[in-house]
Design an enzyme around this catalytic site. Structure first.
Site, PDB file in Angstrom:
ATOM      1  N   GLU A  27      -1.818  34.137  37.350  1.00 20.58           N
ATOM      2  CA  GLU A  27      -1.890  33.681  38.738  1.00 20.58           C
ATOM      3  C   GLU A  27      -3.007  34.411  39.488  1.00 20.58           C
ATOM      4  O   GLU A  27      -3.824  33.796  40.159  1.00 20.58           O
ATOM      5  CB  GLU A  27      -0.542  33.912  39.431  1.00 20.58           C
ATOM      6  CG  GLU A  27      -0.502  33.367  40.856  1.00 20.58           C
ATOM      7  CD  GLU A  27       0.902  33.325  41.454  1.00 20.58           C
ATOM      8  OE1 GLU A  27       1.848  33.854  40.835  1.00 20.58           O
ATOM      9  OE2 GLU A  27       1.052  32.768  42.544  1.00 20.58           O
ATOM     10  N   ARG A  28      -3.056  35.733  39.338  1.00 19.60           N
ATOM     11  CA  ARG A  28      -4.087  36.503  40.045  1.00 19.60           C
ATOM     12  C   ARG A  28      -5.475  36.142  39.542  1.00 19.60           C
ATOM     13  O   ARG A  28      -6.406  35.949  40.328  1.00 19.60           O
ATOM     14  CB  ARG A  28      -3.848  38.003  39.860  1.00 19.60           C
ATOM     15  CG  ARG A  28      -2.771  38.485  40.752  1.00 19.60           C
ATOM     16  CD  ARG A  28      -2.192  39.807  40.301  1.00 19.60           C
ATOM     17  NE  ARG A  28      -0.890  39.956  40.928  1.00 19.60           N
ATOM     18  CZ  ARG A  28       0.089  40.737  40.474  1.00 19.60           C
ATOM     19  NH1 ARG A  28      -0.079  41.457  39.401  1.00 19.60           N
ATOM     20  NH2 ARG A  28       1.233  40.800  41.112  1.00 19.60           N
TER      21      ARG A  28
END
Ligand SMILES: Cc1cc2nc3c(=O)[nH]c(=O)nc-3n(C[C@H](O)[C@H](O)[C@H](O)COP(=O)(O)OP(=O)(O)OC[C@H]3O[C@@H](n4cnc5c(N)ncnc54)[C@H](O)[C@@H]3O)c2cc1C
Length: 437
Positions: free
Chosen positions: A235-236
């Protein structure tokens, strides 16, 4: 997920040529979205960075970006967007059994199923490991009771990446399991939450005696924290790279959104029509857009505006150089966290500068396309809506995927080796720890 040595791959021009040749053979705007994604996904072009064995081409991230660009430049509909391709697929590819990969990955690359992320709870966001959604074993199944919140796309999702507590008697990180959870079943209620953009991007999800089979537990009982961290890492990294905007697609995957039976070519035309995209989609070309707007309004002569434009340009360039260093094989500890922090900072600066350039008109926002037309005519500035949309959405990226403060904590503790805050989390049974209510 296969990030291979670029040197062992054909030159990037060959990648573009390869996918373009494939598109010439296969793209047909008359296909339905579902038919097109079936071709794209099974040919390995929806997820080219995945392994060849599992619907990919073993490409590097940079090559994957080239593929997205080639599809966009060709004028074809891009890969299915959303959290399946961005998070669930890569996570299952790392931790799933072959049987689970077989079951879930194909439907992700072909857009047949949409996913949501059932992580956050009212009392567990930054302290995600404090989650209280319960899973109780019942034969080969687990019975799920609890509430999730801020579930993006929960109303369109067929499946959810569910974190639930399977053992409250062990320390909190050890009692969590990660399930591929069917959203369409009795006992699952999805309630939309409206944001200040006017849209209802996310939801509350209530689970009451819902069920999930044990064979949908990814990496086994009690190993959910490790799996969740893989999802958060993707996600990051995806957010830092402006992710979630796979190729040029505006069609939504999954059985609920209703796009699979529509004509694929219509979504490409719609994309060319502009708008849509949202803040994340805008970021890439945003600084250029602001330069154009400043030129049109004459504010480009204002030294303060010029300075702010340069600062933004510099930040974007630093982000680009960091990406180049990564591509060149540099080992940059904490780079995912830094990329996410950089992206939310760039978004905030873009918002502030955009609002300065549009001036008082920035207080006006249209919440639907009809009103947008009226506003565009009244202000004579068709880009205004993009700026106000970005302004209204701008707090989001510094919160989701782990807040900015949490990213700083991670960099401090895991990269710089600073001491953690003292607590009993790792030694005391979860049931005995003080709880958020
Ligand atoms: C647009 C958007 C989409 C989202 N989509 C999803 C989704 O699809 N699925 C999902 O599961 N979640 C989703 N979230 C939720 C998101 O992950 C959480 O909001 C986030 O983790 C923060 O948790 P919280 O809201 O409970 O805030 P809290 O954890 O209560 O934090 C409140 C404030 O305290 C600060 N804080 C907390 N702990 C510390 C600490 N130890 N040190 C320093 N500061 C601290 C935080 O930085 C924050 O400023 C989404 C959020 C947004 C805004």
């Amino acid at each position: 997920m296969g990030m291979t040595d670029t040197a062992s791959r054909p030159a990037t021009d060959d990648v573009t040529a390869e996918v373009t040749a494939w598109l010439e053979e296969n793209w047909d705007p008359e296909l339905t979205v579902g038919e097109w994604w079936e071709k794209l996904g099974t040919a390995g072009w929806a997820a080219p960075t995945w392994s060849k064995e599992w619907y990919g081409h073993d490409m590097s991230r940079e090559e994957g970006n080239r593929v997205s660009k080639a599809i966009r430049d060709f004028g074809a509909l891009g890969a299915p967007g959303g959290l399946g391709l961005l998070l669930a697929g890569p996570t299952i590819a790392v931790h799933g059994t072959d049987e689970q990969k077989q079951r879930y990955l194909r439907d992700i690359v072909t857009g047949q199923k949409a996913w949501c992320q059932l992580f956050s709870e009212p009392g567990a966001g930054s302290d995600l490991a404090g989650l209280q959604c319960k899973a109780m074993k019942d034969g080969d199944e687990w019975i799920i009771n609890g509430q999730k919140v801020w579930t993006s796309g929960g109303h369109y999702a067929d499946l959810g990446m569910l974190l639930a507590r399977t053992d409250p008697d062990v320390p909190k990180h050890q009692g969590i399991s990660y399930f591929a959870f069917e959203m369409h079943q009795p006992g699952v209620e999805v309630r939309p939450l409206r944001e200040m953009t006017g849209r209802a991007l996310f939801n509350e999800v209530f689970m009451t005696d819902a069920r999930v089979h044990d064979d949908a537990c990814i990496a086994g009982q009690g190993n959910g924290w490790k799996v969740a961290n893989t999802t958060l890492m993707f996600e990051r990294a995806g957010l830092g790279a402006g992710g979630g905007e796979a190729a040029g697609g505006t069609a939504s995957p999954g059985t609920v959104a209703g796009d699979l039976d529509k004509r694929a070519g219509d979504f490409v035309a719609r994309r060319e029509g502009g708008g849509g995209g949202g803040a994340a989609g805008l970021l890439g070309g945003a600084s250029q857009l602001l330069v154009e707007m400043a030129k049109q309004s004459g504010q480009i002569k204002d030294p303060m505006i010029r300075q702010a434009l340069m600062r933004l340009h510099t930040r974007n360039e630093i982000a680009r150089f960091t990406n180049l260093r990564l591509k060149a094989g540099a080992d940059l500890p904490g780079v995912g966290n830094i990329a996410k922090l950089t992206m939310s900072q760039i978004l905030r600066e873009t918002r502030d500068l955009g609002l300065r350039i549009v001036g008082p008109a920035g207080t006006l926002h249209a919440y639907n396309s009809e009103d947008r037309k009226v506003l565009d005519e009244a202000t004579g500035n068709p880009l205004l809506g993009m700026i106000t949309e970005m302004a209204l959405f701008s707090p989001g990226p510094s919160i989701y995927g782990g807040t900015d403060e949490v990213q700083h904590n991670i960099i401090g503790e895991r990269v710089l080796g600073l001491p953690k805050e003292p607590n009993n989390d790792r030694v005391m049974a979860f049931k005995d720890l003080p709880k958020n209510t």
